[in-house]
Scaffold this motif. Structure first.
Motif, PDB file in Angstrom:
ATOM      1  N   ILE A 230       0.859  -1.184   0.000  1.00  0.00           N
ATOM      2  CA  ILE A 230       0.000   0.000   0.000  1.00  0.00           C
ATOM      3  C   ILE A 230       0.894   1.233   0.000  1.00  0.00           C
ATOM      4  O   ILE A 230       1.775   1.354   0.853  1.00  0.00           O
ATOM      5  CB  ILE A 230      -0.912   0.006   1.249  1.00  0.00           C
ATOM      6  N   SER A 231       0.671   2.158  -0.936  1.00  0.00           N
ATOM      7  CA  SER A 231       1.510   3.359  -0.985  1.00  0.00           C
ATOM      8  C   SER A 231       0.751   4.499  -1.647  1.00  0.00           C
ATOM      9  O   SER A 231      -0.200   4.292  -2.401  1.00  0.00           O
ATOM     10  CB  SER A 231       2.806   3.084  -1.761  1.00  0.00           C
ATOM     11  N   GLY A 232       1.203   5.716  -1.340  1.00  0.00           N
ATOM     12  CA  GLY A 232       0.620   6.893  -1.979  1.00  0.00           C
ATOM     13  C   GLY A 232      -0.828   7.127  -1.635  1.00  0.00           C
ATOM     14  O   GLY A 232      -1.607   7.588  -2.463  1.00  0.00           O
ATOM     15  N   ILE A 233      -1.216   6.840  -0.389  1.00  0.00           N
ATOM     16  CA  ILE A 233      -2.602   6.981   0.037  1.00  0.00           C
ATOM     17  C   ILE A 233      -2.787   8.313   0.759  1.00  0.00           C
ATOM     18  O   ILE A 233      -2.008   8.660   1.658  1.00  0.00           O
ATOM     19  CB  ILE A 233      -3.026   5.834   0.976  1.00  0.00           C
ATOM     20  N   ALA A 234      -3.803   9.076   0.378  1.00  0.00           N
ATOM     21  CA  ALA A 234      -4.244  10.245   1.132  1.00  0.00           C
ATOM     22  C   ALA A 234      -5.530   9.840   1.827  1.00  0.00           C
ATOM     23  O   ALA A 234      -6.579   9.699   1.193  1.00  0.00           O
ATOM     24  CB  ALA A 234      -4.464  11.437   0.215  1.00  0.00           C
ATOM     25  N   CYS A 235      -5.457   9.629   3.142  1.00  0.00           N
ATOM     26  CA  CYS A 235      -6.559   9.057   3.917  1.00  0.00           C
ATOM     27  C   CYS A 235      -7.111  10.091   4.876  1.00  0.00           C
ATOM     28  O   CYS A 235      -6.354  10.681   5.643  1.00  0.00           O
ATOM     29  CB  CYS A 235      -6.044   7.827   4.677  1.00  0.00           C
ATOM     30  N   GLY A 236      -8.408  10.291   4.860  1.00  0.00           N
ATOM     31  CA  GLY A 236      -9.046  11.158   5.829  1.00  0.00           C
ATOM     32  C   GLY A 236     -10.070  12.068   5.188  1.00  0.00           C
ATOM     33  O   GLY A 236      -9.873  12.559   4.078  1.00  0.00           O
ATOM     34  N   PRO A 237     -11.231  12.243   5.867  1.00  0.00           N
ATOM     35  CA  PRO A 237     -11.543  11.669   7.174  1.00  0.00           C
ATOM     36  C   PRO A 237     -11.798  10.174   7.094  1.00  0.00           C
ATOM     37  O   PRO A 237     -11.849   9.603   6.014  1.00  0.00           O
ATOM     38  CB  PRO A 237     -12.807  12.421   7.581  1.00  0.00           C
ATOM     39  N   GLY A 238     -11.967   9.566   8.280  1.00  0.00           N
ATOM     40  CA  GLY A 238     -12.187   8.133   8.352  1.00  0.00           C
ATOM     41  C   GLY A 238     -11.549   7.567   9.597  1.00  0.00           C
ATOM     42  O   GLY A 238     -11.282   8.280  10.563  1.00  0.00           O
ATOM     43  N   HIS A 239     -11.290   6.250   9.568  1.00  0.00           N
ATOM     44  CA  HIS A 239     -10.740   5.556  10.733  1.00  0.00           C
ATOM     45  C   HIS A 239      -9.323   5.069  10.504  1.00  0.00           C
ATOM     46  O   HIS A 239      -8.818   4.258  11.273  1.00  0.00           O
ATOM     47  CB  HIS A 239     -11.639   4.384  11.117  1.00  0.00           C
ATOM     48  N   GLY A 240      -8.687   5.529   9.420  1.00  0.00           N
ATOM     49  CA  GLY A 240      -7.289   5.202   9.196  1.00  0.00           C
ATOM     50  C   GLY A 240      -7.092   3.956   8.358  1.00  0.00           C
ATOM     51  O   GLY A 240      -7.993   3.466   7.673  1.00  0.00           O
ATOM     52  N   ILE A 241      -5.862   3.422   8.418  1.00  0.00           N
ATOM     53  CA  ILE A 241      -5.478   2.195   7.704  1.00  0.00           C
ATOM     54  C   ILE A 241      -5.359   1.102   8.746  1.00  0.00           C
ATOM     55  O   ILE A 241      -4.517   1.160   9.630  1.00  0.00           O
ATOM     56  CB  ILE A 241      -4.168   2.387   6.930  1.00  0.00           C
ATOM     57  N   SER A 242      -6.222   0.082   8.654  1.00  0.00           N
ATOM     58  CA  SER A 242      -6.358  -0.907   9.731  1.00  0.00           C
ATOM     59  C   SER A 242      -6.068  -2.323   9.267  1.00  0.00           C
ATOM     60  O   SER A 242      -6.472  -2.725   8.173  1.00  0.00           O
ATOM     61  CB  SER A 242      -7.779  -0.868  10.309  1.00  0.00           C
ATOM     62  N   VAL A 243      -5.390  -3.068  10.128  1.00  0.00           N
ATOM     63  CA  VAL A 243      -5.346  -4.523  10.033  1.00  0.00           C
ATOM     64  C   VAL A 243      -6.345  -5.039  11.057  1.00  0.00           C
ATOM     65  O   VAL A 243      -6.226  -4.796  12.252  1.00  0.00           O
ATOM     66  CB  VAL A 243      -3.940  -5.062  10.329  1.00  0.00           C
ATOM     67  N   LEU A 272      -2.405   4.321  11.984  1.00  0.00           N
ATOM     68  CA  LEU A 272      -1.981   2.970  11.651  1.00  0.00           C
ATOM     69  C   LEU A 272      -2.445   2.065  12.787  1.00  0.00           C
ATOM     70  O   LEU A 272      -1.984   2.196  13.917  1.00  0.00           O
ATOM     71  CB  LEU A 272      -0.463   2.920  11.493  1.00  0.00           C
ATOM     72  N   ARG A 273      -3.356   1.158  12.499  1.00  0.00           N
ATOM     73  CA  ARG A 273      -3.989   0.383  13.572  1.00  0.00           C
ATOM     74  C   ARG A 273      -3.963  -1.108  13.268  1.00  0.00           C
ATOM     75  O   ARG A 273      -4.231  -1.542  12.147  1.00  0.00           O
ATOM     76  CB  ARG A 273      -5.441   0.841  13.759  1.00  0.00           C
ATOM     77  N   ILE A 274      -3.677  -1.898  14.302  1.00  0.00           N
ATOM     78  CA  ILE A 274      -3.878  -3.347  14.295  1.00  0.00           C
ATOM     79  C   ILE A 274      -4.849  -3.644  15.418  1.00  0.00           C
ATOM     80  O   ILE A 274      -4.608  -3.286  16.575  1.00  0.00           O
ATOM     81  CB  ILE A 274      -2.559  -4.113  14.500  1.00  0.00           C
ATOM     82  N   LYS A 275      -5.968  -4.300  15.119  1.00  0.00           N
ATOM     83  CA  LYS A 275      -6.993  -4.522  16.129  1.00  0.00           C
ATOM     84  C   LYS A 275      -7.439  -5.980  16.122  1.00  0.00           C
ATOM     85  O   LYS A 275      -7.740  -6.558  15.074  1.00  0.00           O
ATOM     86  CB  LYS A 275      -8.186  -3.584  15.918  1.00  0.00           C
ATOM     87  N   ASN A 301      -5.580   8.766  17.227  1.00  0.00           N
ATOM     88  CA  ASN A 301      -4.724   7.648  17.659  1.00  0.00           C
ATOM     89  C   ASN A 301      -3.729   7.351  16.539  1.00  0.00           C
ATOM     90  O   ASN A 301      -3.962   6.446  15.734  1.00  0.00           O
ATOM     91  CB  ASN A 301      -5.557   6.395  17.952  1.00  0.00           C
ATOM     92  N   PRO A 302      -2.627   8.069  16.444  1.00  0.00           N
ATOM     93  CA  PRO A 302      -1.732   7.894  15.285  1.00  0.00           C
ATOM     94  C   PRO A 302      -1.179   6.482  15.120  1.00  0.00           C
ATOM     95  O   PRO A 302      -1.201   5.931  14.023  1.00  0.00           O
ATOM     96  CB  PRO A 302      -0.612   8.899  15.577  1.00  0.00           C
ATOM     97  N   ILE A 303      -0.673   5.885  16.212  1.00  0.00           N
ATOM     98  CA  ILE A 303      -0.148   4.516  16.169  1.00  0.00           C
ATOM     99  C   ILE A 303      -0.866   3.716  17.246  1.00  0.00           C
ATOM    100  O   ILE A 303      -0.833   4.079  18.428  1.00  0.00           O
ATOM    101  CB  ILE A 303       1.374   4.488  16.418  1.00  0.00           C
ATOM    102  N   ILE A 304      -1.532   2.627  16.845  1.00  0.00           N
ATOM    103  CA  ILE A 304      -2.293   1.870  17.841  1.00  0.00           C
ATOM    104  C   ILE A 304      -2.335   0.381  17.514  1.00  0.00           C
ATOM    105  O   ILE A 304      -2.716  -0.025  16.412  1.00  0.00           O
ATOM    106  CB  ILE A 304      -3.728   2.441  18.003  1.00  0.00           C
ATOM    107  N   ILE A 305      -1.894  -0.430  18.477  1.00  0.00           N
ATOM    108  CA  ILE A 305      -2.155  -1.866  18.489  1.00  0.00           C
ATOM    109  C   ILE A 305      -3.141  -2.101  19.619  1.00  0.00           C
ATOM    110  O   ILE A 305      -2.860  -1.790  20.779  1.00  0.00           O
ATOM    111  CB  ILE A 305      -0.870  -2.688  18.710  1.00  0.00           C
TER     112      ILE A 305
END
Length: 394
Positions: A230-243, A272-275, A301-305
């Motif tokens: 995954i590259s070159g993504i402009a994300c927002g608004p939303g809930h981010g990039i999640s695993v 960046l989230r892993i849930k 929540n910029p970085i979240i596991i």
């Protein structure tokens, strides 16, 4: 055979190639609220049965449509390619009684499909979002996905636009060698569950150069996924990039070999989230994930596991840990601003603590408070190098 020959003859006389199939020639009407689904499917069937590589043309215009299925395999010839050139504006039916399968546009069992053009797939979700009660009801009925791809191989989608999906915009399931690029995905930030791209049980997926604005995850990676770039993504608004979320069901497959890089996340709930679900029955694993060169702009929540994920209902505590094992995760060169005091959250499972989690050159400030941002860790001993802002967990 005679009908196909005659059709080809007409196309050649008109200056087009025999492999071109225009939805207008099969009864599509780009005006009013006539349901164009049958005309589109008839066009697909003629192209798929032609025994040659074919291009389906959707000219400019407004096409009202109920659910439509485009399935293969197409007629068995060597090196067949199916191309869909979308220039029109497709509007989804708003009567939910007309969606028996839960999908609007469905592609399945096709090898070698390309979808290109500046066409718009309009889910018209604003008419029915109020019916989504999934935030309160775990057994809710999901609203239709706008574009579902199932059991696909060697697929390219390039340049198309998805707006106001009723639910997920692009669902990619059970597929391999799938490339999505130059997409525009738009939905209001309060539109429920409108994930931009959901990938599950897939191998070799590339997502690049996309502008994604939704009320759900910009990109969500589900179970059984490997080799995702995954590259070159402009994300927002939303809930981010999640695993995830992962671990809710028994026998889920592992998630591995993922790279997310060179992207900007702005004004989202998560970055960046892993849930994984707390008290999860699945003993799957998440490993070998790299996040690199990501800019955060006022992300809560910029970085979240989060291995105590529980979005609704009565949630278990740490005594009921997730059984999903998380390891070999690298956050490298992540910088920008947090909209909360806590910029780094690493809440891992008590049963299977996270291992080999690396944070290299993290520089995230709290943009709303004068005090520095914080880190919050549980059941983890991460390693650190380079700049560290916020300060590492003690």
């Amino acid at each position: 055979m005679m009908n196909l020959f005659f059709l080809c003859f007409i196309y050649i006389i008109g200056g087009a190639l025999c492999g071109d199939f225009n939805v207008m020639d099969y009864g599509a009407k780009p005006y009013g609220k006539n349901d164009n689904a049958k005309a589109f499917m008839d066009t697909w069937k003629a192209a798929c049965d032609s025994g040659e590589s074919a291009t389906i043309q959707i000219p400019k215009g407004n096409y009202w449509m109920g659910p439509a299925n485009f399935t293969g395999p197409c007629k068995n010839v060597s090196s067949i390619e199916m191309k869909l050139e979308a220039r029109g504006h497709l509007k989804a039916e708003t009567d939910l009684n007309k969606y028996p399968t839960g999908d609007w546009i469905f592609f399945g069992w096709i090898d070698g499909l390309t979808i290109i053009g500046s066409g718009t797939f309009d889910g018209q979700g604003d008419a029915i979002w109020h019916l989504n009660d999934c935030a309160k009801n775990q057994n809710c009925k999901l609203l239709p996905t706008s574009l579902k791809f199932n059991n696909m191989s060697n697929t390219i989608i390039d340049g198309i636009i998805s707006v106001d999906s009723k639910n997920v915009n692009f669902g990619i399931i059970h597929s391999q060698n799938f490339k999505a690029r130059n997409l525009k995905i738009h939905a209001p930030k309060d539109s429920p569950n409108t994930d931009g791209i959901h990938v599950e049980r897939c191998l070799d997926v590339t997502i690049e150069n996309a502008r994604i604005m939704t009320g759900g995850d910009c990109i969500a990676i589900g179970q059984g996924v490997s080799n995702i770039h995954i590259s070159g993504i402009a994300c927002g608004p939303g809930h981010g990039i999640s695993v995830g979320s992962l671990g809710k069901y028994p026998e889920e497959k592992d998630v591995k070999d993922i790279v997310v890089r060179d992207s900007i996340i702005s004004g989202t709930l998560n970055g960046l989230r892993i849930k994984t679900w707390a008290d999860s029955p699945s003993k799957s694993a998440v490993f070998n994930i790299t996040y690199e060169n990501i800019i955060m702009n006022s992300v809560y929540n910029p970085i979240i596991i989060d291995q105590l994920y529980c979005p609704h209902g009565t949630c278990p505590d740490e005594s009921s840990p997730s059984k999903v094992k998380i390891s070999d995760i690298t956050f490298n060169d992540i910088r920008g601003t947090s909209a909360s005091d806590v910029a780094v959250t690493l809440r891992c499972s008590k049963m299977f603590p996270c291992t080999n989690i690396k944070l290299n050159d993290i520089d995230i400030d709290n943009n709303k408070a004068k005090r520095p941002a914080k880190s919050n860790c549980m059941n983890i001993k991460p390693s650190y190098s380079g700049i560290q802002g916020p300060l590492p967990c003690k």
